[in-house]
Design a protein around this motif. Structure first.
Motif, mmCIF file in Angstrom:
data_model
loop_
_atom_site.group_PDB
_atom_site.id
_atom_site.type_symbol
_atom_site.label_atom_id
_atom_site.label_comp_id
_atom_site.label_asym_id
_atom_site.label_seq_id
_atom_site.Cartn_x
_atom_site.Cartn_y
_atom_site.Cartn_z
ATOM 1 N N GLY A 540 34.297 75.158 52.246
ATOM 2 C CA GLY A 540 34.383 75.993 51.056
ATOM 3 C C GLY A 540 35.166 77.269 51.221
ATOM 4 O O GLY A 540 35.071 78.171 50.375
ATOM 5 N N GLY A 541 35.940 77.383 52.287
ATOM 6 C CA GLY A 541 36.737 78.583 52.461
ATOM 7 C C GLY A 541 37.211 78.766 53.887
ATOM 8 O O GLY A 541 36.914 77.973 54.790
ATOM 9 N N THR A 542 37.936 79.830 54.111
ATOM 10 C CA THR A 542 38.453 80.148 55.440
ATOM 11 C C THR A 542 37.316 80.594 56.353
ATOM 12 O O THR A 542 36.444 81.369 55.952
ATOM 13 C CB THR A 542 39.506 81.267 55.337
ATOM 14 O OG1 THR A 542 40.532 80.856 54.441
ATOM 15 C CG2 THR A 542 40.103 81.567 56.704
ATOM 16 N N VAL A 543 37.361 80.121 57.585
ATOM 17 C CA VAL A 543 36.283 80.393 58.538
ATOM 18 C C VAL A 543 36.585 81.653 59.341
ATOM 19 O O VAL A 543 37.689 81.817 59.867
ATOM 20 C CB VAL A 543 36.092 79.187 59.483
ATOM 21 C CG1 VAL A 543 35.161 79.544 60.635
ATOM 22 C CG2 VAL A 543 35.558 77.992 58.707
ATOM 23 N N GLU A 544 35.593 82.535 59.435
ATOM 24 C CA GLU A 544 35.697 83.713 60.306
ATOM 25 C C GLU A 544 35.307 83.343 61.729
ATOM 26 O O GLU A 544 35.998 83.657 62.691
ATOM 27 C CB GLU A 544 34.810 84.832 59.770
ATOM 28 C CG GLU A 544 34.786 86.091 60.632
ATOM 29 C CD GLU A 544 33.796 87.114 60.116
ATOM 30 O OE1 GLU A 544 33.031 87.655 60.943
ATOM 31 O OE2 GLU A 544 33.782 87.354 58.892
ATOM 32 N N TRP A 545 34.148 82.711 61.872
ATOM 33 C CA TRP A 545 33.729 82.148 63.151
ATOM 34 C C TRP A 545 32.903 80.895 62.871
ATOM 35 O O TRP A 545 32.385 80.707 61.768
ATOM 36 C CB TRP A 545 32.937 83.139 64.004
ATOM 37 C CG TRP A 545 31.672 83.687 63.368
ATOM 38 C CD1 TRP A 545 31.514 84.898 62.789
ATOM 39 C CD2 TRP A 545 30.400 83.019 63.257
ATOM 40 N NE1 TRP A 545 30.240 85.045 62.304
ATOM 41 C CE2 TRP A 545 29.523 83.908 62.594
ATOM 42 C CE3 TRP A 545 29.907 81.784 63.652
ATOM 43 C CZ2 TRP A 545 28.189 83.600 62.305
ATOM 44 C CZ3 TRP A 545 28.578 81.459 63.373
ATOM 45 C CH2 TRP A 545 27.738 82.354 62.717
ATOM 46 N N LEU A 565 37.628 80.753 69.418
ATOM 47 C CA LEU A 565 36.862 81.072 70.616
ATOM 48 C C LEU A 565 36.676 82.579 70.749
ATOM 49 O O LEU A 565 35.574 83.067 71.025
ATOM 50 C CB LEU A 565 37.555 80.511 71.854
ATOM 51 C CG LEU A 565 36.879 80.820 73.191
ATOM 52 C CD1 LEU A 565 35.479 80.236 73.258
ATOM 53 C CD2 LEU A 565 37.723 80.302 74.364
ATOM 54 N N ALA A 566 37.746 83.325 70.539
ATOM 55 C CA ALA A 566 37.655 84.784 70.653
ATOM 56 C C ALA A 566 36.686 85.340 69.613
ATOM 57 O O ALA A 566 35.890 86.239 69.901
ATOM 58 C CB ALA A 566 39.039 85.407 70.478
ATOM 59 N N ALA A 567 36.715 84.785 68.401
ATOM 60 C CA ALA A 567 35.853 85.286 67.330
ATOM 61 C C ALA A 567 34.385 85.028 67.623
ATOM 62 O O ALA A 567 33.537 85.908 67.438
ATOM 63 C CB ALA A 567 36.255 84.644 66.001
ATOM 64 N N VAL A 568 34.065 83.811 68.093
ATOM 65 C CA VAL A 568 32.661 83.497 68.330
ATOM 66 C C VAL A 568 32.165 84.174 69.611
ATOM 67 O O VAL A 568 31.007 84.620 69.686
ATOM 68 C CB VAL A 568 32.432 81.971 68.374
ATOM 69 C CG1 VAL A 568 32.940 81.350 69.666
ATOM 70 C CG2 VAL A 568 30.966 81.635 68.158
#
Length: 876
Positions: A540-545, A565-568
């Motif tokens: 449902g949209g762009t993922v941040e993490w 990987l960096a985000a999570v």
């Protein structure tokens, strides 16, 4: 030897004909403990299903005589012929008549040796508090060793009722699967004990034990008497095992929805035992260290292990005993489920232990083997007894349990439990195959269980799921995760590509759980079955993490794109559950071993997680750092020692060096883990001084020392110890008052750095230590940072002596220590040695050890010189 068969018993020379089936055994057995011999007689009531000229059954290492065959009012003697290779005994009526369909009675006398190989009917010894030696006669029949105690139809689908009578010295205790129904003193002063009939069951579940034993008063668990049987003088160590046993039995009855299938439960501690425990019906045998304990002196891990093993064996009373696999290729049907049930039971017994999180560590051992080209499917063809012995490994137990847990989480616990109940109820007292289980679970859940699970059970290996961002969510793709197979020269291509991360052709039906934070701030979850090589997941949209394998129970690895990987990783301590952080650390380390990530990436990740507070994440972090420390060059080792010291002492500072009243058990265990890391590989002098003070206080004072810290102090003192410390540890091992303390001090002898002391340890293991422990300890000796090569040379030079002394099923486990050797020259020597020295009961396991050794050679050559370098500096 590899034999191709058409899948039917008659095509396998190790299988018995199916024209005669046993219905009942009456066994009378008389052990002579002083002479290490036994004699006996067996009467088998059987049914003949087709006209035959002879009867074939199993017998090995027995002297059989006085065989009589009775049918239709006619009794005749029999000619006996043996086939030692297939361990079969054929009986032909001496009068030449044919045996017709109908009832048949087979009678035979037999004699044998109480062996020292911890199989069949064997002897175990102990020394009491007065210094007097005693001998016990006990049994271990799984997989194919009942035939070493009495002639029988020794295959799992030949179920029958067993009646046992034992004639023993009057001052000794006898135990079998049923309760004693009559006991009389004979004219010669011995005692004749007759036991109640068993339920219909397989030969491998029969047991009889005699010795200077005593039993606790039975506990009533829903009408079932439960007690612990042990050598005299150890009754003070039974309380915790009784508590665990009573809880597990009641909990399992409730979970299965089916009453306990026997009439009593005896948990029996045996001084010498090749395995951890054995699920003999109503007479379960254990290593002492896995049943007897003082909770005031045992660590959390030691107590957890007792609960685990007690629960595992009791779970078998249904999964294995009540419903039994049709043939040994289906061992996983009982062992994987018993492993799954042990974790579930322990989790219910002590929820604060977070047992399912702990299981991630055990699953990791299966991942490690299953990433090799020499892995095997969970279920595969078993031809010979040696093949069956080779099934008892992490793939049967841990991989099997891991895929069962993954299925349970995907179906939902209630639908899964209903399917298990239906399976057990429908097939009670019968034999099954894997498809019977899938059918029951499909009926309860309405899901295509067979389609999903066949790939996990009948295909070796597992997938790595790659995760890339997509405008509306994520793109997932899967390929097989493998380490690679090269043994010399440059890395050769693995399945589908070079190195370990190459793409294999297998595609699994992967139950994927996703949790993601979208750019608009929403957190979404999604459950899907990834059945193709790749798929887009609309979130449902762009993922941040995102976290793929949310909940941490999937049997697959995950590799995120660099940005994801960096985000999570940046938010891991805030947005991931501990079990998910464990997976992140474990998957990253596996990528390093595979050549898909650098050691620097792993070090950077765990450094960022330095504020971690979870025991299991710390255990994986420290394990990974120790693995890199072992293959690093001297400068890199020093840098990693500093890092381990800094991370561990900082975490100790937050947790507190001193145990606090009422603190969680896992905090106490974590303190021990961090303390050992700081004082061991971290070589922190303040921690080493503190460890020595704790050790002296624990051994020379009546003041109680918290067990997890006391155990860690032993390891730290040994790692920095001298000859005086060595003598003290050796004395404490020999005078230990609990099984856990005995093993703790024995293992500490492996940690001393002095070469002469290490050689003394090797000699001790080879000559004095019980054969149930010595092979494993010698294997562990090969992982010593400095003296691993010396341990290998010792085993190589003494190979014939050691393999003659140790139980045959332990040899491949001793050889497992070669995984700790990581120089090309030494690996080549090991490879050449085993090309000329077979390990019949563990050929495939040995091949896996050798391959993993070469994986570590390549890891060292790839990363060893780079560890500790300035990341900005050019590679040399």
């Amino acid at each position: 030897m590899t034999l191709l068969t058409d899948g039917s018993p008659n095509a396998n020379p190790y299988r018995l004909p199916r024209d005669v089936r046993p219905d009942r055994y009456d066994i009378v057995i008389e052990p002579d403990l002083d002479a290490a011999r036994f004699v006996g007689e067996v009467h088998i009531e059987a049914t003949v299903h087709a006209p035959i000229d002879s009867v074939t059954l199993n017998a090995a290492e027995l002297e059989c005589s006085d065989v009589m065959l009775s049918q239709g009012g006619t009794t005749s003697g029999a000619e006996i012929s043996f086939d030692p290779e297939t361990e079969r005994m054929t009986l032909r009526p001496a009068d030449g008549r044919r045996l017709e369909p109908g009832n048949l009675r087979i009678s035979c006398t037999f004699a044998g040796e109480l062996n020292d190989q911890l199989r069949g009917f064997y002897r175990s010894t102990f020394v009491d508090e007065a210094g007097e030696a005693h001998t016990i006669a006990t049994t271990q029949f799984e997989s194919t060793n009942a035939r070493r105690a009495f002639p029988c139809f020794d295959e799992p689908d030949f179920k029958a009722v067993f009646g046992v009578t034992m004639i023993v010295p009057a001052d000794l205790m006898a135990v079998s699967c049923g309760e004693v129904v009559s006991s009389e003193i004979l004219a010669d002063g011995r005692r004749r004990d007759t036991f109640a009939d068993t339920m219909q069951m397989s030969t491998y579940l029969m047991a009889f034990i005699v010795g200077d034993l005593e039993a606790t008063e039975p506990i009533d668990v829903g009408g079932v008497p439960l007690r612990i049987v042990h050598v005299r003088g150890k009754s003070a160590l039974t309380g915790f095992g009784l508590e665990a046993g009573a809880f597990a039995l009641a909990w399992l009855v409730d979970y299965y929805g089916i009453g306990y299938p026997g009439t009593k439960v005896d948990l029996i501690a045996v001084p010498d035992f090749a395995f951890g425990a054995m699920e003999n019906m109503g007479a379960i045998t254990f290593r002492e260290t896995l049943l007897l304990a003082d909770p005031q002196k045992a660590t959390t891990a030691e107590l957890l292990r007792i609960v685990d093993v007690v629960a595992h064996e009791l779970a078998h009373m249904w999964f294995g005993n009540l419903v039994t696999m049709d043939w040994w290729n289906g061992i996983w049907l009982k062992e994987a489920f018993a492993t799954f049930m042990q974790v579930a039971t322990t989790d219910a017994f002590r929820p604060e232990w977070k047992r399912w999180d702990e299981f991630s560590i055990e699953r990791g051992a299966a991942f490690d083997v299953d990433a090799l080209s020499t892995t095997r499917p969970v279920e595969y063809e078993v031809v010979s007894p040696a093949d069956a012995e080779g099934m008892y490994d992490v793939l049967t137990y841990e991989k099997g349990a891991a895929v069962v847990r993954m299925l349970e989480q995907y179906l939902g616990p209630d639908r899964f439990a209903a399917g298990v109940h239906n399976y057990l109820e429908r097939h009670s007292h019968a034999n099954t195959t894997t498809t019977d289980l899938w059918d029951a679970l499909e009926t309860s859940s309405g899901e295509p269980v067979r389609t999903v699970m066949d790939g996990w059970i009948f295909t070796g290996g597992y997938p790595i799921v790659s995760v890339e961002p997509h405008p509306s969510g994520l793109t997932l793709s899967q390929h097989r995760f493998v380490y690679g197979t090269a043994r010399s020269g440059a890395d050769a291509a693995g399945p589908g590509g070079p190195g370990a991360g190459g793409q294999g052709s297998a595609v699994w039906s992967v139950p994927v759980m996703v949790r993601a934070r979208l750019a608009d701030g929403r957190t979404v979850t999604e459950r899907l079955l990834l059945s193709d090589a790749a798929a887009n997941v609309d979130l449902g949209g762009t993922v941040e993490w995102a976290v793929v394998n949310a909940g941490g129970h999937g049997y697959y690895r995950v590799r995120y794109s660099a940005g994801l990987l960096a985000a999570v990783a940046r938010q891991a301590l805030e947005v991931l559950e501990p079990i998910e952080r464990y997976g992140l650390v474990d998957d990253t380390y596996a990528a390093v071993v595979a050549g898909d990530a650098s050691a620097a990436e792993f070090i950077g990740l765990v450094t960022d997680l330095g504020s971690e507070t979870d025991l299991h994440v710390w255990q994986r972090t420290i394990g990974g750092l120790k693995g890199l420390h072992a293959i690093a060059e001297p400068d890199g080792r020093e840098a990693l020692s500093v890092l381990i010291r800094d991370l561990a002492t900082t975490a100790l500072g937050v947790l507190g060096f001193e145990p606090q009243p009422g603190e969680p058990d896992l905090d106490r265990e974590l303190r021990g883990v961090l303390f050992e890391a700081a004082g061991g590989r971290g070589r922190d002098e303040l921690v080493r001084a503190r460890a020595r003070a704790i050790f002296e206080n624990a051994t020379d004072s009546s003041d109680a020392v918290e067990p997890n810290l006391a155990a860690a102090a032993v390891q730290v003192v040994a790692a920095a110890g001298d000859e005086t410390d060595y003598g003290r540890m050796l004395e404490l091992y020999r005078s230990a008052d609990t099984p856990q303390s005995e093993l703790r001090y024995l293992q500490s002898l492996l940690l001393f750095e002095d070469a002469a002391l290490f050689k003394r340890t090797l000699e001790l293991f080879a000559a004095e230590v019980r054969t149930q422990n010595a092979p494993y300890l010698l294997g562990a000796a090969m992982t010593h940072l400095d003296h691993g090569p010396a341990a290998w040379a010792f085993i190589r030079d003494r190979w014939d002596e050691l393999t003659d002394r140790f139980p045959q099923n332990s040899i491949s486990r001793m050889a497992g220590g070669i995984r700790g050797l990581h120089t090309r020259e030494l690996a080549g020597e090991v490879d050449a040695f085993f090309a000329e020295h077979e390990v019949p009961q563990g050929a495939l396991t040995l091949a896996q050890h050798i391959e993993k050794m070469w994986v570590n050679v390549r890891l060292r050559e790839r990363e060893g010189a780079r560890i500790g370098q300035d990341p900005a500096a050019p590679a040399s």
